[in-house]
Design a protein around this motif. Structure first.
Motif, short mmCIF file in Angstrom:
data_model
loop_
_atom_site.label_atom_id
_atom_site.label_comp_id
_atom_site.label_asym_id
_atom_site.label_seq_id
_atom_site.Cartn_x
_atom_site.Cartn_y
_atom_site.Cartn_z
N ARG A 1 0.85 -1.20 0.00
CA ARG A 1 0.00 0.00 0.00
C ARG A 1 0.89 1.25 0.00
NH1 ARG A 1 -2.50 0.09 4.95
NH2 ARG A 1 -1.13 -1.53 5.76
N CYS A 2 1.67 1.38 -1.04
CA CYS A 2 2.64 2.47 -1.10
C CYS A 2 2.03 3.73 -1.71
CB CYS A 2 3.87 2.05 -1.91
SG CYS A 2 3.52 1.69 -3.64
N THR A 3 2.74 4.83 -1.55
CA THR A 3 2.33 6.10 -2.15
C THR A 3 3.07 6.31 -3.46
OG1 THR A 3 4.09 7.37 -1.08
CG2 THR A 3 2.06 7.03 0.19
N ASP A 4 2.64 7.31 -4.21
CA ASP A 4 3.35 7.66 -5.43
C ASP A 4 4.78 8.08 -5.11
OD1 ASP A 4 1.17 7.07 -6.96
OD2 ASP A 4 0.55 9.14 -7.30
N TYR A 5 4.97 8.74 -3.97
CA TYR A 5 6.31 9.12 -3.53
C TYR A 5 7.20 7.88 -3.38
CZ TYR A 5 9.86 9.95 0.10
OH TYR A 5 11.02 9.96 0.83
N GLY A 6 6.68 6.87 -2.67
CA GLY A 6 7.45 5.65 -2.45
C GLY A 6 7.79 4.94 -3.74
N LYS A 7 6.80 4.86 -4.63
CA LYS A 7 7.03 4.20 -5.92
C LYS A 7 8.11 4.92 -6.71
CE LYS A 7 2.93 1.92 -7.23
NZ LYS A 7 1.71 1.83 -8.03
N GLY A 8 8.04 6.25 -6.70
CA GLY A 8 9.03 7.02 -7.44
C GLY A 8 10.43 6.84 -6.88
N VAL A 9 10.56 6.83 -5.56
CA VAL A 9 11.86 6.61 -4.93
C VAL A 9 12.38 5.22 -5.27
CG1 VAL A 9 13.04 6.34 -2.72
CG2 VAL A 9 11.46 8.24 -3.04
N ALA A 10 11.50 4.21 -5.23
CA ALA A 10 11.91 2.84 -5.57
C ALA A 10 12.44 2.77 -6.99
CB ALA A 10 10.73 1.88 -5.38
N ARG A 11 11.73 3.42 -7.91
CA ARG A 11 12.18 3.40 -9.31
C ARG A 11 13.53 4.09 -9.47
NH1 ARG A 11 6.50 4.15 -10.66
NH2 ARG A 11 6.78 6.40 -10.47
N ASP A 12 13.68 5.25 -8.85
CA ASP A 12 14.90 6.03 -9.04
C ASP A 12 16.12 5.34 -8.41
OD1 ASP A 12 13.38 7.91 -10.33
OD2 ASP A 12 13.27 9.30 -8.64
N LEU A 13 15.97 4.86 -7.18
CA LEU A 13 17.10 4.20 -6.53
C LEU A 13 17.45 2.88 -7.21
CD1 LEU A 13 16.43 4.85 -2.73
CD2 LEU A 13 18.18 5.89 -4.17
N THR A 14 16.43 2.13 -7.60
CA THR A 14 16.68 0.87 -8.30
C THR A 14 17.42 1.12 -9.61
OG1 THR A 14 14.79 -0.27 -7.32
CG2 THR A 14 15.62 -1.13 -9.40
N ALA A 15 16.96 2.08 -10.39
CA ALA A 15 17.62 2.39 -11.66
C ALA A 15 19.09 2.74 -11.45
CB ALA A 15 16.89 3.54 -12.36
N ALA A 16 19.37 3.54 -10.42
CA ALA A 16 20.74 3.94 -10.15
C ALA A 16 21.58 2.74 -9.70
CB ALA A 16 20.77 5.03 -9.09
#
Length: 381
Positions: free
Chosen positions: A137-152
């Protein structure tokens, strides 16, 4: 010991008969992973466990009369046949605790599973892996952080491990795939029972750039008790665990606790005060149970650097989108990597909202589109 080192004192389970006996042992009621390892350690081979008398079995620590009787009376060889036949059909291979390709980091945890059913491939590069986990039950903020950190992290050569769940897990897997990196998904069900079912296509993509694996028999249902158990594998495969959003209670916090018990690093991303999805991560940091992460450099400073990937070891090319109907293709073409409101999509595509929602749902099932809050949609890849 590296990923492909073998234990020189390990029993020989390389023959077909011994591997079948090991699977049979895992099917015996009341045995479980810990007892199976203990039995094999004392009797040297899985087949010897079934050859032993009840009196011999009860001399093994932790084996009582009830378990010994269950082993001696086991005769469901048809179930063992079904496991291996199903594995052949699904292109799944069995990796045992004593095989040379069993993940070395997992082998050296306190409770490694004797069997891993794997679809896809493990790779020496997976020794440099990080678990990225968080709430469903994540937020858009959490999803965005997950995408950015994972990509890096992928760009720096790390493999991403997670649990294929909705929310943060799926965001991490997808970001790794989008970057052409490696990712491993650990299930709390059998490989023939992908859970959640909506992520079946995502699982197939992961197999092409990593592996989907499970300790459970192929047709095991996603029972609630399985998920806390599988979390020890998520953390055990990795150098550390990164938690991105967690409510006060949840599986991500269990994974973090297990990582600590396995002497692995734990990291957490802080979130807004007063937001339920940030309570767990903020408290991990507050109590000193996790290192605070603001950007990828905070992770890189604590983790060993992966070796440079050669061209021959590069990730396979990204999978092209599946065949789409004309209506699906029209909507897909007007979507972008940024969220777009349904009304804007409909205006661009020239379709009614009721019709668009039907086709957008199909695109979600095909793992091409993700719905965000407020009737907004964006491309996954």
């Amino acid at each position: 010991m590296t990923l492909f080192d073998a234990d020189p004192t390990a029993p020989d389970v390389d023959s077909e008969a011994e591997r079948r006996a090991l699977v049979a042992l895992m099917l015996v009621p009341n045995v479980g992973w810990s007892r199976a390892r203990t039995l094999i350690g004392h009797l040297k081979r899985p087949s010897a466990v079934f050859s032993a008398s009840a009196s011999v079995l009860t001399q093994v620590p932790g084996i009582g009369p009830r378990t010994a009787a269950a082993i001696c009376s086991f005769d469901d060889h048809a179930a063992v046949d079904r496991q291996f036949a199903r594995a052949d059909e699904m292109d799944v291979h069995l990796c045992t605790l004593w095989d040379t390709d069993y993940p070395g980091r997992l082998r050296h945890t306190y409770d490694p599973p004797p069997c891993l059913w794997i679809r896809g491939t493990l790779h020496p590069a997976d020794t440099h892996a990080l678990a990225v986990v968080g709430t469903r039950r994540c937020t858009d903020y959490g999803k965005g952080v997950a995408r950015d950190l994972t990509a890096a992290l992928v760009q720096h050569g790390y493999t991403i491990v997670s649990g294929l769940a909705f929310g943060i897990d799926a965001a991490a897997h997808r970001a790794a795939l989008k970057q052409g990196g490696r990712t491993l998904a650990v299930l709390g069900s059998g490989l023939a029972r992908i859970y959640p079912q909506k992520h079946t296509r995502l699982a197939r993509r992961i197999e092409d750039q990593g592996a989907v694996l499970s300790e459970y028999t192929l047709d095991e249902d996603p029972n609630a008790s399985n998920f806390p158990e599988r979390n020890r594998i998520v953390s055990g495969l990795t150098l550390g665990t990164l938690v991105i959003e967690s409510h006060e209670k949840g599986g991500a916090l269990i994974t973090a606790r297990l990582a600590v018990e396995q002497n692995r690093e734990v990291f957490a991303v802080p979130g807004p005060v007063g937001k339920s999805a940030s309570v767990g991560t903020n408290r991990l940091i507050q109590r000193g149970h996790a290192k605070l992460v603001l950007n990828v450099d905070d992770l890189l400073a604590e983790l060993p650097t992966p070796p440079t990937t050669t061209d021959s070891e590069a990730a396979p090319p990204k999978e092209p989108p599946p065949d789409l109907s004309n209506a699906e293709q029209t909507l897909y073409d007007v979507l972008t990597n940024e969220p777009v409101h349904l009304d804007v999509l409909c205006a661009r595509a020239g379709v009614a909202p009721s019709e668009a929602l039907v086709h957008l749902l199909q695109l979600e099932f095909k793992d091409l589109v993700e719905q965000r809050a407020g009737k907004q949609f964006q491309r996954v890849r």
